[in-house]
Scaffold this motif. Sequence first.
Motif, PDB file in Angstrom:
ATOM      1  N   PHE A  65       0.826  -1.206   0.000  1.00 23.91           N
ATOM      2  CA  PHE A  65       0.000   0.000   0.000  1.00 23.91           C
ATOM      3  C   PHE A  65       0.862   1.259   0.000  1.00 23.91           C
ATOM      4  CE2 PHE A  65      -2.123   3.377   2.430  1.00 23.91           C
ATOM      5  CZ  PHE A  65      -3.204   3.617   1.599  1.00 23.91           C
ATOM      6  N   ALA A  68       2.599   1.693  -3.309  1.00 26.51           N
ATOM      7  CA  ALA A  68       1.654   2.099  -4.354  1.00 26.51           C
ATOM      8  C   ALA A  68       1.261   3.560  -4.208  1.00 26.51           C
ATOM      9  CB  ALA A  68       0.414   1.205  -4.310  1.00 26.51           C
ATOM     10  N   VAL A  69       1.128   4.037  -2.987  1.00 23.29           N
ATOM     11  CA  VAL A  69       0.772   5.447  -2.769  1.00 23.29           C
ATOM     12  C   VAL A  69       1.909   6.353  -3.234  1.00 23.29           C
ATOM     13  CG1 VAL A  69       0.373   7.197  -0.982  1.00 23.29           C
ATOM     14  CG2 VAL A  69      -0.912   5.054  -0.939  1.00 23.29           C
ATOM     15  N   LEU A  74      -1.659   3.345  -6.996  1.00 25.33           N
ATOM     16  CA  LEU A  74      -2.638   2.717  -6.121  1.00 25.33           C
ATOM     17  C   LEU A  74      -3.805   2.132  -6.915  1.00 25.33           C
ATOM     18  CD1 LEU A  74      -3.390   2.039  -3.229  1.00 25.33           C
ATOM     19  CD2 LEU A  74      -4.524   4.249  -3.060  1.00 25.33           C
ATOM     20  N   HIS A  75      -4.242   2.852  -7.947  1.00 22.87           N
ATOM     21  CA  HIS A  75      -5.369   2.366  -8.744  1.00 22.87           C
ATOM     22  C   HIS A  75      -5.058   1.025  -9.422  1.00 22.87           C
ATOM     23  CE1 HIS A  75      -2.882   4.612 -11.585  1.00 22.87           C
ATOM     24  NE2 HIS A  75      -3.440   3.889 -12.542  1.00 22.87           N
ATOM     25  N   GLN A  77      -3.060  -1.252  -8.032  1.00 19.21           N
ATOM     26  CA  GLN A  77      -2.801  -2.223  -6.974  1.00 19.21           C
ATOM     27  C   GLN A  77      -4.034  -2.550  -6.123  1.00 19.21           C
ATOM     28  OE1 GLN A  77       0.125  -3.777  -6.470  1.00 19.21           O
ATOM     29  NE2 GLN A  77       1.034  -2.716  -8.219  1.00 19.21           N
ATOM     30  N   VAL A  78      -5.159  -1.899  -6.397  1.00 17.71           N
ATOM     31  CA  VAL A  78      -6.338  -2.043  -5.535  1.00 17.71           C
ATOM     32  C   VAL A  78      -6.807  -3.495  -5.447  1.00 17.71           C
ATOM     33  CG1 VAL A  78      -8.784  -1.451  -5.314  1.00 17.71           C
ATOM     34  CG2 VAL A  78      -7.117   0.327  -5.779  1.00 17.71           C
TER      35      VAL A  78
END
Length: 185
Positions: A65, A68-69, A74-75, A77-78
């Motif tokens: 997380f 990814a941020v 992030l989109h 890796q959701v």
Amino acid sequence: MISGDPQRRPSITSYMFERAKVGGQPSRNFVVNSLSLVEDVVYVGLGILLTIAALTLLGSALKTFVTAVFTHELHQQVIGLLDQILLIMLIVELLYTVQVSFREHGLLAEPFLVVALIAVIRRILVVTAEVPKLPEAGEVIFRHAIYELSLLTVMVLVLVGSLILLQRSRREQEQVKDAHAHKTA
């Protein structure tokens, strides 16, 4: 306490043998108490292993997380993060099941149904995430994915229905027990 020096703690074997003699059938009770002890040790071991697994996966999910941020992905890796979170929840539910089994010395159906429900939802999310890629893979693979999603949906309905019935049954049993306790009081 077992006869002898009061400062010395008895061994587990001597303690269990003394307890077994109380019931009238020493050898049978000794075996039962020994197996109960083995069961407790196994449950404690399972609890430790599940705890380590859950904490390790939680650390891995947190790392994924944060990465990814910071990389603004992030989109992308959701789905993977959601899959990891559901796996952690599944392990935590298994840990709860072990705890209940240890405490009650028996198995309850409800925790297993919750574990199954989480596993089915996890699989639905994985298959659903792959659906956009499936038309390119071919009609047969796409059809199999749709069949799998249909079957998984039915499983969710059956598991949720089973959980609802178990909860109602438990509530009714508690009401009967309360009513019986009020009559005898």
